[in-house]
Enzyme design. Structure first.
Site, mmCIF file in Angstrom:
data_model
loop_
_atom_site.group_PDB
_atom_site.id
_atom_site.type_symbol
_atom_site.label_atom_id
_atom_site.label_comp_id
_atom_site.label_asym_id
_atom_site.label_seq_id
_atom_site.Cartn_x
_atom_site.Cartn_y
_atom_site.Cartn_z
ATOM 1 N N LYS A 1 -19.846 -11.569 0.441
ATOM 2 C CA LYS A 1 -20.536 -12.506 1.189
ATOM 3 C C LYS A 1 -21.145 -12.041 2.580
ATOM 4 O O LYS A 1 -22.203 -12.577 3.038
ATOM 5 C CB LYS A 1 -19.376 -13.705 1.588
ATOM 6 C CG LYS A 1 -19.876 -14.892 2.198
ATOM 7 C CD LYS A 1 -20.671 -15.960 0.846
ATOM 8 C CE LYS A 1 -21.327 -17.065 1.414
ATOM 9 N NZ LYS A 1 -21.573 -17.888 0.194
ATOM 10 N N ASP B 1 -26.008 -18.298 -0.186
ATOM 11 C CA ASP B 1 -26.595 -17.695 -1.474
ATOM 12 C C ASP B 1 -28.009 -17.987 -2.090
ATOM 13 O O ASP B 1 -28.870 -16.993 -2.114
ATOM 14 C CB ASP B 1 -25.307 -17.547 -2.452
ATOM 15 C CG ASP B 1 -24.093 -17.225 -1.849
ATOM 16 O OD1 ASP B 1 -24.077 -16.341 -0.932
ATOM 17 O OD2 ASP B 1 -23.080 -17.453 -2.558
ATOM 18 N N CYS C 1 -1.238 3.957 -3.564
ATOM 19 C CA CYS C 1 0.124 2.979 -3.993
ATOM 20 C C CYS C 1 0.444 3.416 -5.503
ATOM 21 O O CYS C 1 0.593 4.363 -5.816
ATOM 22 C CB CYS C 1 0.026 1.850 -3.636
ATOM 23 S SG CYS C 1 1.741 0.851 -3.396
ATOM 24 N N TYR C 2 0.229 2.347 -6.456
ATOM 25 C CA TYR C 2 0.430 2.644 -7.713
ATOM 26 C C TYR C 2 -0.669 3.815 -8.147
ATOM 27 O O TYR C 2 -0.131 4.532 -9.034
ATOM 28 C CB TYR C 2 0.013 1.325 -8.623
ATOM 29 C CG TYR C 2 0.166 1.533 -9.941
ATOM 30 C CD1 TYR C 2 1.493 1.126 -10.525
ATOM 31 C CD2 TYR C 2 -0.849 1.910 -10.834
ATOM 32 C CE1 TYR C 2 1.719 1.445 -12.006
ATOM 33 C CE2 TYR C 2 -0.796 1.926 -12.370
ATOM 34 C CZ TYR C 2 0.600 1.659 -12.737
ATOM 35 O OH TYR C 2 0.780 1.767 -14.216
ATOM 36 N N GLY D 1 -1.005 -1.610 -7.920
ATOM 37 C CA GLY D 1 -0.930 -2.429 -8.952
ATOM 38 C C GLY D 1 0.819 -3.034 -9.366
ATOM 39 O O GLY D 1 1.439 -2.157 -8.681
ATOM 40 N N HIS E 1 -1.383 1.390 2.237
ATOM 41 C CA HIS E 1 -2.733 0.845 1.717
ATOM 42 C C HIS E 1 -3.510 1.092 3.041
ATOM 43 O O HIS E 1 -3.578 0.092 3.972
ATOM 44 C CB HIS E 1 -2.427 -0.796 1.523
ATOM 45 C CG HIS E 1 -1.774 -0.972 0.231
ATOM 46 N ND1 HIS E 1 -2.461 -1.074 -1.174
ATOM 47 C CD2 HIS E 1 -0.342 -1.201 -0.104
ATOM 48 C CE1 HIS E 1 -1.459 -1.176 -1.832
ATOM 49 N NE2 HIS E 1 0.008 -1.339 -1.365
ATOM 50 N N GLU F 1 -6.412 -0.048 2.981
ATOM 51 C CA GLU F 1 -7.601 -0.953 2.876
ATOM 52 C C GLU F 1 -7.358 -2.415 3.788
ATOM 53 O O GLU F 1 -8.081 -2.953 4.190
ATOM 54 C CB GLU F 1 -8.281 -1.143 1.566
ATOM 55 C CG GLU F 1 -6.923 -1.946 0.888
ATOM 56 C CD GLU F 1 -5.816 -1.137 0.207
ATOM 57 O OE1 GLU F 1 -5.931 -0.101 0.621
ATOM 58 O OE2 GLU F 1 -5.090 -1.482 -0.821
HETATM 59 N N1 GLN Z 1 4.551 -1.457 -8.388
HETATM 60 C C1 GLN Z 1 4.327 -0.177 -7.861
HETATM 61 C C2 GLN Z 1 5.766 -0.079 -6.683
HETATM 62 O O1 GLN Z 1 6.336 -1.132 -6.686
HETATM 63 C C3 GLN Z 1 3.057 -0.120 -6.831
HETATM 64 C C4 GLN Z 1 3.075 -1.089 -5.867
HETATM 65 C C5 GLN Z 1 1.570 -1.295 -5.295
HETATM 66 O O2 GLN Z 1 0.815 -0.492 -5.881
HETATM 67 N N2 GLN Z 1 1.476 -2.075 -4.309
HETATM 68 O O3 GLN Z 1 5.713 0.854 -6.043
#
Ligand code: GLN
Length: 514
Positions: free
Chosen positions: A370, A227, A82-83, A55, A169, A171
């Protein structure tokens, strides 16, 4: 049938849809919920695991998105990304602070391969980082399980409580072993078996649709796109002749497309349904006469489509259910699923008819991405040319003709486009470009053919590579291929004397040429 479910709690990160897609690629059903969704609602989904997304905020900012710490003692495994990892640490008593060295992009991470999350992962592995903050101190009870040169806590875990946090990340595909890590989470940590398969989706949807619809009558607007075609076949398998598919041929389809749709869904095709083809070409041409502005064309076509559809629906009489080919990204982007901004409110070709009475809308593809829709289509035996069809705008060729639309221009662009697609298929280039088509510019210029002066149109070829259709680059087609296509078009399509290749990316252009 209730599938094993993993819930993604969305904190507004850019890659949240990707997380759900990757989990589903592991064979586990996954749904996205906003961070505003209460814990009780999440628990009611009976999730095998929860993933907290990235986030844009900083967790130490009191105004930023948060969640109840009760989540971490609910007995559900949680993976924070991450966040999400920072939030987990902060809520459980760790410390998050601005990082002395930000990391952005591919980063070498050293992982503890004894961790379940990193089981089978290389000790030194490349991961995608994108953060300004970092975990300065993990929460009590957590052990550090990965680090980078700048980041002493690139991952932390408390396996006893089933809690895992990663700063990177997994993903995104730049994280080389990310899919393995997510698979480890869903299989080894959450104990999923992987029951999300297209064959079981197809079977259980057919059964559920049959039960819901009972003896009701169902109406589906068929566009010939992926679809609506897959939705129609699901319904046909569920309720057969209770389904009527109305296919409005607005005369703005690609060459032969109307007949191809009829061949599959019409009486000669394999499905037992009522098929109505409305040849409304002239109505659309009349309405479009002299209209040049693309938005104006789109509005006219959307409106007219609804009117034609309504007229046909009236003839059918009672309608209980109306089928829509809504898919999961439409749901998420309409702000109904996750946290992403409302990008578009979903409408199938120009909105809902206001003069058709029906009880309810059925959206059998509402939970699918999709690629899953295509897989379901294959499972249902739809022909490959329908299942792998390129994206095509609802208003069709009208917007690939710059300026006023005439039947002659439609014919030109249909022929040129068919040649382009044939040559691409021959060259095996479908693989190289994500989308490609011909457009008719409104430009006429002087040429010479057989010693005779011509004053004719220029066709523009457009081919792009893209993964998400949000940004795109012009595809680097070979010169040899481009000249082969060019000579066929100018030789075979009357009133075309030039062929241009569009080298522009998106931005600043769009993928369409309107
Ligand atoms: N904003 C948070 C940071 O800068 C998380 C970033 C993110 O989730 N990609 O560390």
């Amino acid at each position: 049938m209730q599938h094993e479910t993993v819930v993604v709690i969305d904190f507004g990160g850019q890659y949240n849809q990707l997380i759900a897609r990757r989990v589903r690629e592991c064979g586990v059903y996954c749904e996205i919920c906003s961070w505003r969704t209460g814990l009780d609602e999440i628990k009611a989904k009976n999730p095998k695991g929860v993933i907290l997304t990235g986030g844009p905020n900083s967790v130490y900012d009191p105004a930023s998105a948060s969640y109840t710490p009760a989540l971490f003692s609910a007995g559900i495994p949680v993976l924070g990304i991450c966040y999400g990892s920072q939030l987990m640490m902060q809520l459980l008593g760790g410390r998050v602070a601005p990082a002395p060295g930000r990391e952005y992009g591919k980063t070498e991470v050293t992982v503890d391969t004894r961790s379940l999350l990193f089981d089978g992962v290389s000790e030194k592995t490349i991961c995608w980082m994108s953060h300004n903050d970092f975990i300065a101190q993990p929460a009590p009870g957590f052990a550090v399980s990965a680090r980078t040169a700048n980041c002493p806590v690139a991952a932390a875990e408390d396996p006893q409580r089933g809690l895992y946090a990663v700063q990177f990340h997994p993903e995104v595909l730049h994280t080389r072993e990310g899919t393995k890590m997510l698979a480890n989470f869903v299989y080894k940590v959450c104990g999923c078996k992987g029951d999300w398969k297209m064959d079981s989706f197809v079977e259980s949807s057919i059964a559920a649709l049959r039960q819901k619809i009972g003896g009701g009558r169902v109406l589906c607007a068929l566009s010939g796109g992926v679809d609506s075609s897959v939705a129609a076949v699901l319904l046909a398998k569920a309720v057969g002749k209770q389904l009527t598919c109305v296919f409005v041929d607005h005369g703005l389809l690609r060459k032969n497309e109307g007949d191809e749709v009829e061949a599959v869904f019409g009486p000669a095709g394999p499905y037992d349904l009522n098929f109505v083809r409305v040849n409304a070409q002239q109505r659309f041409y009349d309405k479009l006469a002299g209209v040049e502005e693309p938005e104006h064309k789109r509005r006219i076509i959307g409106e007219e489509f609804i009117r034609v559809f309504e007229q046909e629906a009236k003839k059918i009489g009672r309608v209980d259910y109306l089928v829509q080919g809504t898919i999961y990204p439409d749901v998420v982007e309409s702000g109904l699923g996750g946290e992403s901004a409302v990008i578009k409110s979903h409408h199938n070709v120009g909105g809902l008819p206001d003069h058709v009475d029906f009880k309810e809308i059925v959206e059998p593809l509402r939970s699918l991405f999709k690629d899953e829709v295509r897989a379901a289509g294959r499972q249902l035996g739809l022909p490959e040319h329908l299942v792998s069809r390129q994206p095509f705008p609802g208003p069709g060729l009208a917007i690939r003709i710059i300026g006023a639309v005439t039947p002659e221009k439609i014919k030109m662009v249909q022929e040129a486009d068919a040649i382009f697609r044939e040559e691409m298929a021959k060259a095996g280039m479908g693989g190289g470009a994500s989308q490609y088509f011909a457009a008719l510019t409104n430009m006429r210029s002087v040429g010479v053919m057989g010693d005779e002066r011509t004053y004719d149109y220029a066709v523009a070829l457009r081919a792009v590579t893209t993964t998400d259709f949000m940004t795109a680059e012009a595809a680097p087609l070979s010169w040899e291929l481009l000249s082969a296509i060019t000579s066929r078009i100018v030789n075979e399509v009357p009133h075309v004397n030039r062929v241009l290749y569009d080298c522009t990316g998106k931005p600043p252009a769009t993928i369409e040429f309107e």
